[in-house]
Design a protein around this motif. Sequence first.
Motif, PDB file in Angstrom:
ATOM      1  N   UNK A   1       0.801  -1.236   0.000  1.00 59.21           N
ATOM      2  CA  UNK A   1       0.000   0.000   0.000  1.00 59.21           C
ATOM      3  C   UNK A   1       0.835   1.288   0.000  1.00 59.21           C
ATOM      4  N   UNK A   2       1.875   1.381  -0.806  1.00 62.36           N
ATOM      5  CA  UNK A   2       2.567   2.675  -0.874  1.00 62.36           C
ATOM      6  C   UNK A   2       1.687   3.781  -1.457  1.00 62.36           C
ATOM      7  N   UNK A   3       0.778   3.378  -2.367  1.00 63.88           N
ATOM      8  CA  UNK A   3      -0.098   4.380  -2.972  1.00 63.88           C
ATOM      9  C   UNK A   3      -1.066   4.997  -1.986  1.00 63.88           C
ATOM     10  N   UNK A   4      -1.463   4.251  -0.948  1.00 65.66           N
ATOM     11  CA  UNK A   4      -2.391   4.790   0.039  1.00 65.66           C
ATOM     12  C   UNK A   4      -1.728   5.918   0.838  1.00 65.66           C
ATOM     13  N   UNK A   5      -0.486   5.706   1.211  1.00 62.77           N
ATOM     14  CA  UNK A   5       0.251   6.768   1.898  1.00 62.77           C
ATOM     15  C   UNK A   5       0.451   7.970   0.975  1.00 62.77           C
ATOM     16  N   UNK A   6       0.658   7.681  -0.322  1.00 60.60           N
ATOM     17  CA  UNK A   6       0.819   8.780  -1.279  1.00 60.60           C
ATOM     18  C   UNK A   6      -0.475   9.553  -1.466  1.00 60.60           C
ATOM     19  N   UNK A   7      -1.635   8.889  -1.342  1.00 66.29           N
ATOM     20  CA  UNK A   7      -2.907   9.596  -1.383  1.00 66.29           C
ATOM     21  C   UNK A   7      -3.032  10.581  -0.218  1.00 66.29           C
TER      22      UNK A   7
ATOM     23  N   UNK B   1       3.266   3.649 -11.906  1.00 68.23           N
ATOM     24  CA  UNK B   1       2.114   3.896 -12.774  1.00 68.23           C
ATOM     25  C   UNK B   1       0.803   3.624 -12.046  1.00 68.23           C
ATOM     26  N   UNK B   2       0.773   2.557 -11.275  1.00 68.17           N
ATOM     27  CA  UNK B   2      -0.449   2.210 -10.545  1.00 68.17           C
ATOM     28  C   UNK B   2      -0.796   3.291  -9.526  1.00 68.17           C
ATOM     29  N   UNK B   3       0.205   3.723  -8.766  1.00 65.48           N
ATOM     30  CA  UNK B   3      -0.044   4.715  -7.712  1.00 65.48           C
ATOM     31  C   UNK B   3      -0.306   6.105  -8.288  1.00 65.48           C
ATOM     32  N   UNK B   4       0.395   6.426  -9.395  1.00 69.20           N
ATOM     33  CA  UNK B   4       0.281   7.771  -9.946  1.00 69.20           C
ATOM     34  C   UNK B   4      -1.123   8.064 -10.442  1.00 69.20           C
ATOM     35  N   UNK B   5      -1.823   7.049 -10.924  1.00 66.30           N
ATOM     36  CA  UNK B   5      -3.198   7.268 -11.401  1.00 66.30           C
ATOM     37  C   UNK B   5      -4.056   7.860 -10.287  1.00 66.30           C
ATOM     38  N   UNK B   6      -3.984   7.275  -9.107  1.00 60.56           N
ATOM     39  CA  UNK B   6      -4.815   7.730  -7.990  1.00 60.56           C
ATOM     40  C   UNK B   6      -4.315   9.060  -7.422  1.00 60.56           C
TER      41      UNK B   6
ATOM     42  N   UNK C   1      13.584  -5.577 -11.034  1.00 65.19           N
ATOM     43  CA  UNK C   1      13.239  -4.542 -10.065  1.00 65.19           C
ATOM     44  C   UNK C   1      12.825  -3.241 -10.764  1.00 65.19           C
ATOM     45  N   UNK C   2      13.431  -2.926 -11.899  1.00 64.12           N
ATOM     46  CA  UNK C   2      13.060  -1.705 -12.624  1.00 64.12           C
ATOM     47  C   UNK C   2      11.615  -1.788 -13.098  1.00 64.12           C
ATOM     48  N   UNK C   3      11.247  -2.967 -13.626  1.00 66.65           N
ATOM     49  CA  UNK C   3       9.872  -3.147 -14.082  1.00 66.65           C
ATOM     50  C   UNK C   3       8.895  -3.054 -12.918  1.00 66.65           C
ATOM     51  N   UNK C   4       9.279  -3.634 -11.753  1.00 65.03           N
ATOM     52  CA  UNK C   4       8.409  -3.564 -10.578  1.00 65.03           C
ATOM     53  C   UNK C   4       8.219  -2.120 -10.120  1.00 65.03           C
ATOM     54  N   UNK C   5       9.314  -1.352 -10.161  1.00 60.94           N
ATOM     55  CA  UNK C   5       9.229   0.054  -9.737  1.00 60.94           C
ATOM     56  C   UNK C   5       8.325   0.836 -10.675  1.00 60.94           C
ATOM     57  N   UNK C   6       8.502   0.651 -11.991  1.00 65.97           N
ATOM     58  CA  UNK C   6       7.679   1.405 -12.933  1.00 65.97           C
ATOM     59  C   UNK C   6       6.214   0.993 -12.868  1.00 65.97           C
ATOM     60  N   UNK C   7       5.953  -0.286 -12.646  1.00 65.99           N
ATOM     61  CA  UNK C   7       4.563  -0.724 -12.507  1.00 65.99           C
ATOM     62  C   UNK C   7       3.925  -0.104 -11.268  1.00 65.99           C
TER      63      UNK C   7
ATOM     64  N   UNK D   1       1.229  19.892  -1.941  1.00 60.84           N
ATOM     65  CA  UNK D   1       1.225  20.347  -3.325  1.00 60.84           C
ATOM     66  C   UNK D   1       1.674  19.218  -4.253  1.00 60.84           C
ATOM     67  N   UNK D   2       1.442  19.345  -5.562  1.00 60.07           N
ATOM     68  CA  UNK D   2       1.732  18.232  -6.484  1.00 60.07           C
ATOM     69  C   UNK D   2       3.176  17.733  -6.450  1.00 60.07           C
ATOM     70  N   UNK D   3       4.173  18.632  -6.508  1.00 54.79           N
ATOM     71  CA  UNK D   3       5.556  18.174  -6.579  1.00 54.79           C
ATOM     72  C   UNK D   3       5.950  17.349  -5.368  1.00 54.79           C
ATOM     73  N   UNK D   4       5.753  17.821  -4.128  1.00 50.40           N
ATOM     74  CA  UNK D   4       6.087  16.964  -2.978  1.00 50.40           C
ATOM     75  C   UNK D   4       5.310  15.652  -2.969  1.00 50.40           C
ATOM     76  N   UNK D   5       4.062  15.681  -3.443  1.00 51.44           N
ATOM     77  CA  UNK D   5       3.264  14.451  -3.452  1.00 51.44           C
ATOM     78  C   UNK D   5       3.854  13.421  -4.427  1.00 51.44           C
ATOM     79  N   UNK D   6       4.273  13.865  -5.616  1.00 49.29           N
ATOM     80  CA  UNK D   6       4.877  12.926  -6.572  1.00 49.29           C
ATOM     81  C   UNK D   6       6.244  12.443  -6.095  1.00 49.29           C
ATOM     82  N   UNK D   7       7.002  13.313  -5.438  1.00 53.89           N
ATOM     83  CA  UNK D   7       8.277  12.878  -4.857  1.00 53.89           C
ATOM     84  C   UNK D   7       8.033  11.809  -3.803  1.00 53.89           C
ATOM     85  N   UNK D   8       7.024  12.000  -2.966  1.00 56.63           N
ATOM     86  CA  UNK D   8       6.674  11.012  -1.943  1.00 56.63           C
ATOM     87  C   UNK D   8       6.304   9.686  -2.595  1.00 56.63           C
ATOM     88  N   UNK D   9       5.483   9.746  -3.649  1.00 52.82           N
ATOM     89  CA  UNK D   9       5.071   8.522  -4.325  1.00 52.82           C
ATOM     90  C   UNK D   9       6.281   7.767  -4.880  1.00 52.82           C
TER      91      UNK D   9
END
Length: 395
Positions: free
Chosen positions: A118-124, A171-176, A162-168, A131-139
Amino acid sequence: MDTDHRVTGTDAAHRSTDRLIRIFGRFVGTGYIVYLLLLIPDIARNSAAMPGWWIWTAVVLTFGSGLTFGAFTFHPNIAVIRVAGSVAALAFPIMALLWWVAWDGVTFDQGGTFLAAFPGLASLAAATVWRPLPAFVHTTASVVIVQLINQAVREPFPRSNVIAEIFFGLMFCTVFVAATLAALRTGRILDATISATHGDAALAAAATAREVERERFDALIHDEVMSSLLAVARHGRTPTLARQARSALAHLDDLTIGTVSETFSADEALAQLRAAATAVDESIDFTVGEQAPGQPAANYPAEVVRAIAAALAEALRNSRIHAQSSNRSVAVSLTSSTLQVTVQDDGIGFDRRSVPPHRLGVAVSIEGRMRQLDGGSADIESSSAGTIVELSWKR
């Protein structure tokens, strides 16, 4: 600040944004409850590979801060909610970094850390209060850290790229995260639009108020000050002129300091009208119509009474100066919902079409003044047999 109640001043400028923060905060808090229940087996599995202090600290800080964020969305102060959201956002990457301190470097777990779920939940939470920039850095930081943890703890087992896992994960978290930021941006735009609209409305209201006050001042100057000066030039000093001058000074003082009364009783209204009439002509025939039996006593807005009194006085002054009449009368009729004044003389009358445009007595001081009243009207009939001016107001 937004408490879902009516607010004023600067607090009202962020009402929509604050409401969205509360909604997303409650969504994040609910998400933490759901993930806590779903991840109990994974937390128990990780406890065999990690020291107890880290497991319990991670559970308490990450899930506890998320639940606190959701609970604090009911707090009336939006600043407190933002602090709670920031704590929930920061708790996740901090505990993920502490994993490297707690890990012994030997024990492995094929399932990886429960934090990776659940890294995306913390990023939400971060997107909700930052603000957007700190939020994307956190994600980005949260996803990279937990994927590196999974890569390290699975070392003896077959691993994915690991690179593919990071990018996946990104992308999953960035949508939300992007959807949350877009919604909050819309809220800020809406707040700015509402604030600008209210500002424009206030400016328009102020301009209207200035115009009304200017017209009121112009009418007063014409009705009383100019009339007093003209009377001095034509008739010299007389008791009637002295009363008229005192009335003009009193009305100028009222314009400067305002008046206390907001309503007049029927007797007070009659006194105001009678005083306005006798200030112009002390021998005026002033009559009051009989009220219907059993009619309840009524109060009349002071603004209405003063406006009608001023228009009445102007009608009488016009009659004295221009009508060449010997008989003038004022008749007043009051009901609980109406006030009507009729000024009549037997003078020579006048033709409205022959009145020069710069003569403002009828257009401004009588008709214009009555038009400004909600429910007010003025009707003027003039002929060679005399002039009748009817001033009416209906509640």
